[in-house]
Scaffold this active site. Structure first.
Site, PDB file in Angstrom:
ATOM      1  N   THR A 136      52.450  14.081   3.336  1.00  0.00           N
ATOM      2  CA  THR A 136      53.721  14.088   3.531  1.00  0.00           C
ATOM      3  C   THR A 136      54.283  15.918   4.321  1.00  0.00           C
ATOM      4  OG1 THR A 136      54.699  13.939   1.758  1.00  0.00           O
ATOM      5  CG2 THR A 136      56.247  15.053   2.240  1.00  0.00           C
TER       6      THR A 136
ATOM      7  N   TYR B 210      42.069  14.109  -4.336  1.00  0.00           N
ATOM      8  CA  TYR B 210      43.043  13.252  -4.029  1.00  0.00           C
ATOM      9  C   TYR B 210      42.959  11.544  -3.551  1.00  0.00           C
ATOM     10  CZ  TYR B 210      47.380  12.985  -0.788  1.00  0.00           C
ATOM     11  OH  TYR B 210      49.023  12.645  -0.638  1.00  0.00           O
TER      12      TYR B 210
ATOM     13  N   LYS C 281      45.312  14.002  -7.878  1.00  0.00           N
ATOM     14  CA  LYS C 281      46.439  13.473  -7.482  1.00  0.00           C
ATOM     15  C   LYS C 281      46.519  12.475  -7.170  1.00  0.00           C
ATOM     16  CE  LYS C 281      50.497  13.953  -4.345  1.00  0.00           C
ATOM     17  NZ  LYS C 281      50.700  13.859  -2.532  1.00  0.00           N
TER      18      LYS C 281
ATOM     19  N   ILE D 117      52.779  16.003  -8.351  1.00  0.00           N
ATOM     20  CA  ILE D 117      52.700  16.059  -6.595  1.00  0.00           C
ATOM     21  C   ILE D 117      53.440  15.038  -6.201  1.00  0.00           C
ATOM     22  CG2 ILE D 117      51.408  17.219  -4.325  1.00  0.00           C
ATOM     23  CD1 ILE D 117      48.672  18.053  -7.022  1.00  0.00           C
TER      24      ILE D 117
END
Lengths: 308, 308
Positions: free
Chosen positions: A50, A142, A172, A213
């Site tokens: 993001t 991630y 995540k 998250i």
């Protein structure tokens, strides 16, 4: 034995604002980070997807994170993205984050070469961890196969945890696939698992997740935090339905430009909407539509009146 | 009016050898580059896909290219890969290459975010070209959708050529799809187009291609150069069939480790086979099989006896 959690709660992959010249704007960035913490974020994950994190240069990333720490943000609350395709660069960014005192790092796998072997990915992380060579390093894996294409299989996660139990402490999961998140939670109950969307926050917490998250924390941190604080209360499902509805309304638009359009609108700062290539800003009509849709259907607005 | 070609012929995306410590080995690298030029390569493209280019850090890339120039390789013959996901890093690498006098650069599009818009990709290249701000810059677009996922559409190529006619001068097409290469050759006859495999060399030359930039040039440069030199002669199809057969035999194995295994074998230098994560070396039995298959079926061998 459950380890004391290092990160938990509502973590924002912070949007990256730019100045007129296209370079990251440290003033807007620091201001946004302070505001997010005031809104209820428990921690910040700069340089995630993001954040347009992979569109930022190595020096730009290191300078921005230094700005945050210099401006009084507790580095223990920072989990910057430090994964890159190149081993040497990943080591450099990770070492820099550890030296600044960051509580953790969020690491993408190397994502240029597709379908790497489990052994190759294991070696990549092993070499980064050994290259940094610092007990303070806490790695959050991630997993975001829709974008990175390369991800973490259950056996790979298990192997990394087993080899580096004090270092590889979380993950995540941005697969968008609850069955994957659920399988990880079941297989590795000591891992700090964060779904990559608040849509899965309540289901996650009920199954041992540490929080979430999520991109939309950039504009919905307060409401998301409210679910996190009240997940065992009688209103939990109702609160979850509220944040899910807002998330779905936002993700009907291109997510990152839409989030920036919302902030630009409510801050009355059109420059906030700027994107770095290969992204482009929402056209004006679309930007207005995001604001109007969210306000009309969800009573959504942002209040920056108390912000620094 | 046809512009004088800047690059043409047989160009090698140079393999990157490593030392015991896992860092790139400048001695083996420089030696291999000299040997490739002696074998008949017209130019070198370090830090391509075959070079594990995206697994190399920014500093590692800049240092290796400086080693080549310091060791007497004509920078006009160098077309290093300088495309990265991050605008700032792409500008830095590209500026460095131009300042060293490199004849061109081979630029990947930013490849982290998937399905970027044409406008977003156009802006990326425009900002890199304007950021470098040097008339000496010659950009070769690197189209390799099987790996990068993000590629160059015909309209995007056209828009870049039109906006930067003196800068965007060529393209490497590693789509593996002759119909795509053919469409680019027809649409943009002044562009220096290089198929990404020598399998398409003769078809390419007959349709206006400038040569080829191919992984297997690392071990087959002489034979590929022979096709390039004789493409209008009576033996052209037969020569092409020979290099196609060798290419197909090699690509039955994982390409990059197989190429390194061949060089390690014929140089009697096992360290040459080393790969950087996320790649792994071929297991010993597979490495032997590559050597044996090529020797038995194609009389293939490499001669390093005259190498420095």
């Amino acid at each position: 034995m459950q380890r004391q959690a290092i990160f938990s709660g509502v973590i924002t992959p912070v949007l990256t604002p730019y100045g007129e010249d296209g370079a990251p704007d440290p003033d807007r960035f620091v201001e946004h980070c302070h505001w997010l913490l005031e809104e209820g974020c428990t921690a910040l994950a700069p340089f995630g997807t993001t954040s347009e994190g992979n569109s930022l240069g190595l020096d730009e990333r290191m300078e921005l994170i230094e700005e945050l720490v210099d401006d009084g943000i507790d580095p223990a609350k920072l989990m910057p993205g430090t994964g890159t395709c190149a081993l040497a660069d990943a080591v450099m960014l990770t070492k820099h984050a550890v030296d600044l005192g960051c509580g953790g790092v969020l690491m993408l796998p190397p994502f240029y070469y597709k379908a790497p072997s489990e052994e190759g990915l294991f070696r990549f992380f092993a070499e980064v961890i050994e290259g940094v060579g610092d007990d303070r390093l806490k790695v959050y894996l991630y997993h975001i196969p829709p974008v990175a294409q390369v991800g973490f299989s259950l056996p790979l996660i298990g192997r990394l945890i087993k080899e580096f139990p004090e270092t590889v402490v979380g993950l995540k999961d941005s697969s968008g696939d609850w069955s994957n998140t659920s399988a990880i939670l079941k297989a590795y109950p000591d891992l700090e698992v964060f779904p990559g969307s608040e849509v899965f926050l309540l289901d996650g917490l009920r199954n041992g997740a540490a929080g979430c998250i999520s991109a939309t924390c950039n504009v919905s941190a307060g409401a998301i935090r409210n679910v996190y604080d009240n997940w065992q209360g009688p209103e939990a499902d109702k609160l979850q339905a509220g944040i899910t509805a807002i998330r779905k309304a936002i993700q009907a638009f291109p997510m990152i430009p839409a989030l920036k359009a919302l902030i630009a609108h409510y801050r009355q700062d059109p420059g906030w909407a700027k994107m770095r290539p290969p992204f482009t800003e929402l056209p004006a009509a679309e930007a207005e539509k995001v604001v109007r849709t969210l306000a009309d259907a969800h009573g959504f607005s942002l209040d920056f009146s108390e912000a620094a």
